[in-house]
Design an enzyme around this catalytic site. Structure first.
Site, PDB file in Angstrom:
ATOM      1  N   GLU A  60      -4.154  -2.500   9.497  1.00  0.00           N
ATOM      2  CA  GLU A  60      -3.166  -2.583  10.825  1.00  0.00           C
ATOM      3  C   GLU A  60      -4.040  -2.732  12.114  1.00  0.00           C
ATOM      4  O   GLU A  60      -4.677  -1.408  12.067  1.00  0.00           O
ATOM      5  CB  GLU A  60      -2.351  -2.213  10.319  1.00  0.00           C
ATOM      6  CG  GLU A  60      -1.547  -2.187   9.381  1.00  0.00           C
ATOM      7  CD  GLU A  60      -0.166  -1.526   9.704  1.00  0.00           C
ATOM      8  OE1 GLU A  60       0.436  -1.471  10.722  1.00  0.00           O
ATOM      9  OE2 GLU A  60       0.531  -1.918   8.570  1.00  0.00           O
ATOM     10  N   ASP A  95       1.584   8.473   7.852  1.00  0.00           N
ATOM     11  CA  ASP A  95       2.707   7.402   6.989  1.00  0.00           C
ATOM     12  C   ASP A  95       2.754   8.250   5.187  1.00  0.00           C
ATOM     13  O   ASP A  95       3.427   8.984   4.596  1.00  0.00           O
ATOM     14  CB  ASP A  95       2.780   6.223   7.014  1.00  0.00           C
ATOM     15  CG  ASP A  95       3.053   4.854   6.012  1.00  0.00           C
ATOM     16  OD1 ASP A  95       4.274   5.555   5.994  1.00  0.00           O
ATOM     17  OD2 ASP A  95       2.372   3.753   5.866  1.00  0.00           O
ATOM     18  N   HIS A 124      -3.774  -5.988   2.710  1.00  0.00           N
ATOM     19  CA  HIS A 124      -2.842  -6.468   3.405  1.00  0.00           C
ATOM     20  C   HIS A 124      -3.595  -7.904   3.760  1.00  0.00           C
ATOM     21  O   HIS A 124      -2.591  -9.023   3.738  1.00  0.00           O
ATOM     22  CB  HIS A 124      -1.702  -6.168   4.493  1.00  0.00           C
ATOM     23  CG  HIS A 124      -0.753  -4.963   4.137  1.00  0.00           C
ATOM     24  ND1 HIS A 124      -0.302  -4.490   5.188  1.00  0.00           N
ATOM     25  CD2 HIS A 124      -0.732  -4.320   3.542  1.00  0.00           C
ATOM     26  CE1 HIS A 124       0.426  -2.998   4.735  1.00  0.00           C
ATOM     27  NE2 HIS A 124       0.091  -3.355   3.037  1.00  0.00           N
ATOM     28  N   GLU A 152       1.324  -8.788   6.973  1.00  0.00           N
ATOM     29  CA  GLU A 152       2.510  -8.903   7.921  1.00  0.00           C
ATOM     30  C   GLU A 152       2.106  -9.802   9.039  1.00  0.00           C
ATOM     31  O   GLU A 152       2.048  -9.097  10.065  1.00  0.00           O
ATOM     32  CB  GLU A 152       2.195  -7.010   8.349  1.00  0.00           C
ATOM     33  CG  GLU A 152       2.593  -6.563   7.565  1.00  0.00           C
ATOM     34  CD  GLU A 152       2.238  -5.468   7.186  1.00  0.00           C
ATOM     35  OE1 GLU A 152       2.396  -4.766   8.620  1.00  0.00           O
ATOM     36  OE2 GLU A 152       3.219  -4.205   6.818  1.00  0.00           O
ATOM     37  N   HIS A 205       8.986  -1.142   9.494  1.00  0.00           N
ATOM     38  CA  HIS A 205       9.197  -2.653   8.230  1.00  0.00           C
ATOM     39  C   HIS A 205       8.241  -2.112   6.949  1.00  0.00           C
ATOM     40  O   HIS A 205       7.357  -1.041   6.922  1.00  0.00           O
ATOM     41  CB  HIS A 205       8.963  -3.463   8.809  1.00  0.00           C
ATOM     42  CG  HIS A 205       7.532  -3.571   8.838  1.00  0.00           C
ATOM     43  ND1 HIS A 205       6.477  -5.702   8.942  1.00  0.00           N
ATOM     44  CD2 HIS A 205       6.081  -2.708   9.327  1.00  0.00           C
ATOM     45  CE1 HIS A 205       4.990  -4.622   9.157  1.00  0.00           C
ATOM     46  NE2 HIS A 205       5.529  -3.738   8.848  1.00  0.00           N
ATOM     47  N   SER A 216       0.484  -1.012  -0.315  1.00  0.00           N
ATOM     48  CA  SER A 216       0.081  -0.300  -0.233  1.00  0.00           C
ATOM     49  C   SER A 216       0.826   0.934  -0.237  1.00  0.00           C
ATOM     50  O   SER A 216       0.815   1.842   1.056  1.00  0.00           O
ATOM     51  CB  SER A 216      -0.955   0.027   0.820  1.00  0.00           C
ATOM     52  OG  SER A 216       0.034   0.135   2.495  1.00  0.00           O
ATOM     53  N   GLU A 270      -2.460   5.938  12.709  1.00  0.00           N
ATOM     54  CA  GLU A 270      -1.743   5.850  11.423  1.00  0.00           C
ATOM     55  C   GLU A 270      -3.267   6.216  10.516  1.00  0.00           C
ATOM     56  O   GLU A 270      -3.891   5.590   9.599  1.00  0.00           O
ATOM     57  CB  GLU A 270      -1.069   4.193  11.487  1.00  0.00           C
ATOM     58  CG  GLU A 270       0.530   4.710   9.530  1.00  0.00           C
ATOM     59  CD  GLU A 270       1.108   3.529  10.171  1.00  0.00           C
ATOM     60  OE1 GLU A 270       1.112   3.418  10.605  1.00  0.00           O
ATOM     61  OE2 GLU A 270       1.487   3.500   9.167  1.00  0.00           O
ATOM     62  N   ASP A 283      -3.853   1.218  11.660  1.00  0.00           N
ATOM     63  CA  ASP A 283      -3.130   1.729  10.559  1.00  0.00           C
ATOM     64  C   ASP A 283      -4.380   2.335  10.166  1.00  0.00           C
ATOM     65  O   ASP A 283      -4.879   0.912   8.804  1.00  0.00           O
ATOM     66  CB  ASP A 283      -2.415   1.296  10.122  1.00  0.00           C
ATOM     67  CG  ASP A 283      -1.502   2.015   8.635  1.00  0.00           C
ATOM     68  OD1 ASP A 283      -2.138   2.996   8.399  1.00  0.00           O
ATOM     69  OD2 ASP A 283      -0.537   1.456   7.792  1.00  0.00           O
ATOM     70  N   LYS A 287      10.503   4.924   7.467  1.00  0.00           N
ATOM     71  CA  LYS A 287      10.751   3.901   6.501  1.00  0.00           C
ATOM     72  C   LYS A 287      11.722   4.237   5.429  1.00  0.00           C
ATOM     73  O   LYS A 287      11.293   5.405   4.758  1.00  0.00           O
ATOM     74  CB  LYS A 287       9.659   3.244   5.293  1.00  0.00           C
ATOM     75  CG  LYS A 287       8.405   3.275   6.674  1.00  0.00           C
ATOM     76  CD  LYS A 287       6.920   2.779   5.571  1.00  0.00           C
ATOM     77  CE  LYS A 287       5.593   1.745   6.008  1.00  0.00           C
ATOM     78  NZ  LYS A 287       4.811   2.688   5.820  1.00  0.00           N
ATOM     79  N   LYS A 309       7.107  -1.098  14.409  1.00  0.00           N
ATOM     80  CA  LYS A 309       6.477  -1.997  13.704  1.00  0.00           C
ATOM     81  C   LYS A 309       7.051  -2.884  12.781  1.00  0.00           C
ATOM     82  O   LYS A 309       7.639  -2.644  11.752  1.00  0.00           O
ATOM     83  CB  LYS A 309       5.091  -0.863  12.924  1.00  0.00           C
ATOM     84  CG  LYS A 309       4.045  -0.009  12.879  1.00  0.00           C
ATOM     85  CD  LYS A 309       3.383   0.544  11.701  1.00  0.00           C
ATOM     86  CE  LYS A 309       3.505   0.222  10.779  1.00  0.00           C
ATOM     87  NZ  LYS A 309       2.404   0.656   9.605  1.00  0.00           N
TER      88      LYS A 309
HETATM   89  P1  PGA Z   1       2.917  -0.979   3.515  1.00  0.00           P
HETATM   90  O1  PGA Z   1       2.335  -0.960   4.364  1.00  0.00           O
HETATM   91  O2  PGA Z   1       4.535  -1.071   3.201  1.00  0.00           O
HETATM   92  O3  PGA Z   1       2.442  -2.867   2.460  1.00  0.00           O
HETATM   93  O4  PGA Z   1       3.293   0.045   2.656  1.00  0.00           O
HETATM   94  C1  PGA Z   1       2.653  -0.765   5.594  1.00  0.00           C
HETATM   95  C2  PGA Z   1       2.521   0.559   6.442  1.00  0.00           C
HETATM   96  O5  PGA Z   1       1.160   1.551   5.727  1.00  0.00           O
HETATM   97  O6  PGA Z   1       2.456   1.289   7.183  1.00  0.00           O
HETATM   98 ZN    ZN Z   2       0.647   2.376   7.514  1.00  0.00          ZN
END
Ligand code: PGA
Ligand code: ZN
Length: 422
Positions: free
Chosen positions: A171, A319, A162, A212, A372, A42, A292, A249, A344, A395
């Site tokens: 999440e 994010d 996911h 995840e 991650h 995503s 998030e 999230d 990230k 995370k």
């Molecule tokens: P992604 O998801 O690694 O698929 O972007 C993680 C997140 O949105 O935090």
């Molecule tokens: Zn996110």
């Protein structure tokens, strides 16, 4: 000094079975450090470019041989002969070679794999554990906090892009209280994870786990996931609100369309204002402490409204909004759009730039959440990074599945090591 002698890359598979880049960096003294980069599912539109072989039929157009070749023929040779402790000089060279705003010439995946392998070599060269070396680098960019263990945000139920189930939110987290050690938190998380699994099985709701490692059930509504959490936590020796808290999230990008947020809990779409009101009822009912991507990545006004109304008691994390991009983080600080940032490294592409974003985030008094990606490798670099920069949270998905527990187990090892040195 032992200079960089040779750098080479190869294509490996990530946890989703999709190719990614692994880079090895050999020093003159023969030591080799290897690092591999993750990838998102995503992904936000403001992230640096992930270079893929889109015109090739290999791996359905998702191969990374061009990125591998960029390391082997351009980026690697460019840093050969340099001192691996010169992280900032090496990253500067990589950034200048690429020369684009979003790493679109050579790809953030190829650039970051080199940058990270260099960080690992820097640690080896300076005879420090990786988190210690990252702390040294963090101090050099002006981060003043001592190393500390982050609090894990355990992603127990996976929805959105996911999940294989039917939930809209991406999440659903269970978060250990801040007075727990990392190892205590991991034990609690693992016990609660197993209990949630048993509960979902009793309901006949488990279909599988998501990307995840969290369960990906079919439930009637998103809030049912929280009901399952509450029920499950009650069955353990832990107490919600004392030992553990809940978080989310939302990854709202994934269900935002034409000005409306459409989720299965409501019969019709909600505009930004209605969605904020919906959140308020959710927070009251489930006592969420952290959220998030509550709104889509360019919905600045909604972010600002939520932060001004709820930011005192709630950790509001950006994010997709921020994409570990210093310009977007600075704008968000100025506009008071949130009060915490996801970090990230692969959203920006070098360790130096990632450290600078952490510095700006901390200077604003915001919380730092190192993260991650959904497509992971067994590289536990982010664990050392989180400790080295004194992140507040990390995370790494559920406390299950190899590529997720690689990070949590590494953190447990670091905590044990730090205890030995006390
Ligand atoms: P992604 O998801 O690694 O698929 O972007 C993680 C997140 O949105 O935090
Ligand atoms: Zn996110």
């Amino acid at each position: 000094m032992s200079a960089i002698k040779h750098v080479w890359a190869r294509e490996i598979l990530d946890s989703r079975g999709i190719p990614t880049v692994e880079t090895a960096c050999m020093l003159e003294d023969g030591q080799v450090c290897v690092s591999s980069v993750p990838a998102g599912t995503s992904t936000g539109t403001h992230e640096a470019l992930e270079l893929r072989d889109t015109e090739s039929a290999r791996h359905l157009g998702l191969g990374v041989l061009k990125a591998v070749n960029n390391v082997n023929s351009v980026l690697g040779p460019a840093v050969t002969g340099m001192d691996p402790v010169d992280q900032f000089g090496i990253d500067k060279k990589l950034i200048e070679l690429d020369g684009t705003e979003n790493k679109s010439k050579y790809g953030a995946n190829s650039i970051l794999s080199v940058s990270e392998a260099v960080t690992k070599c820097g640690a080896v060269s300076s005879a420090q554990p990786l988190y210690g070396w990252i702390y040294t680098l963090a101090s050099k960019v002006g981060i003043t906090q001592k190393v500390k263990m982050p609090i894990p945000l355990f992603n127990m139920i996976n929805g959105g892009k996911h999940g294989a189930g039917n939930l809209d939110f991406q999440e659903f987290w269970v978060v250990p209280a801040s007075n727990k050690s990392f190892i205590q938190g991991l034990e609690m998380g693992a016990e609660i994870y197993q209990t949630i699994g048993n509960n979902l099985a009793h309901r006949g709701a488990i279909h599988s786990v998501g990307q995840e490692g969290g369960y990906a059930p079919n439930l009637f509504t998103n809030t049912d996931a929280f009901e399952v959490f509450i029920e499950s936590i009650k069955e353990t020796k832990y107490s919600l609100g004392r030992d553990v808290f809940l978080g989310l999230d939302v990854a709202a990008n994934s269900f935002y369309k034409d000005g409306q947020y459409l989720i299965r809990d409501k019969s019709s779409g909600m505009d930004d204002f209605q969605f904020l009101e919906y959140y308020k009822s959710l927070f009251d009912q489930y006592k969420l402490g952290i959220i998030e991507d509550a709104f889509y990545e360019d919905g600045w006004d909604s972010w600002k409204k939520m932060t001004s109304e709820l930011g005192n008691g709630l950790v509001i994390v950006g994010d997709d909004l921020l994409a570990t991009n210093i310009k977007r983080v600075e704008k968000a600080i100025q506009e008071k759009a949130c009060n915490a940032a996801i970090i990230k490294p692969n959203q920006i592409g070098t360790i130096t730039e990632t450290l600078k974003v952490v510095k700006v985030t901390k200077d604003a008094g915001w919380k730092v959440v190192v993260s991650h990606r959904s497509g992971e490798t067994n590289d536990s670099f982010i664990s050392d990074f989180a400790v080295g920069v004194a992140a507040d949270y990390i995370k790494s998905g559920a406390p299950a599945r190899g590529e997720r527990v690689a990070k949590y187990n590494r953190l447990a090892a670091i905590e044990t090591e730090l205890m030995q040195m006390k």
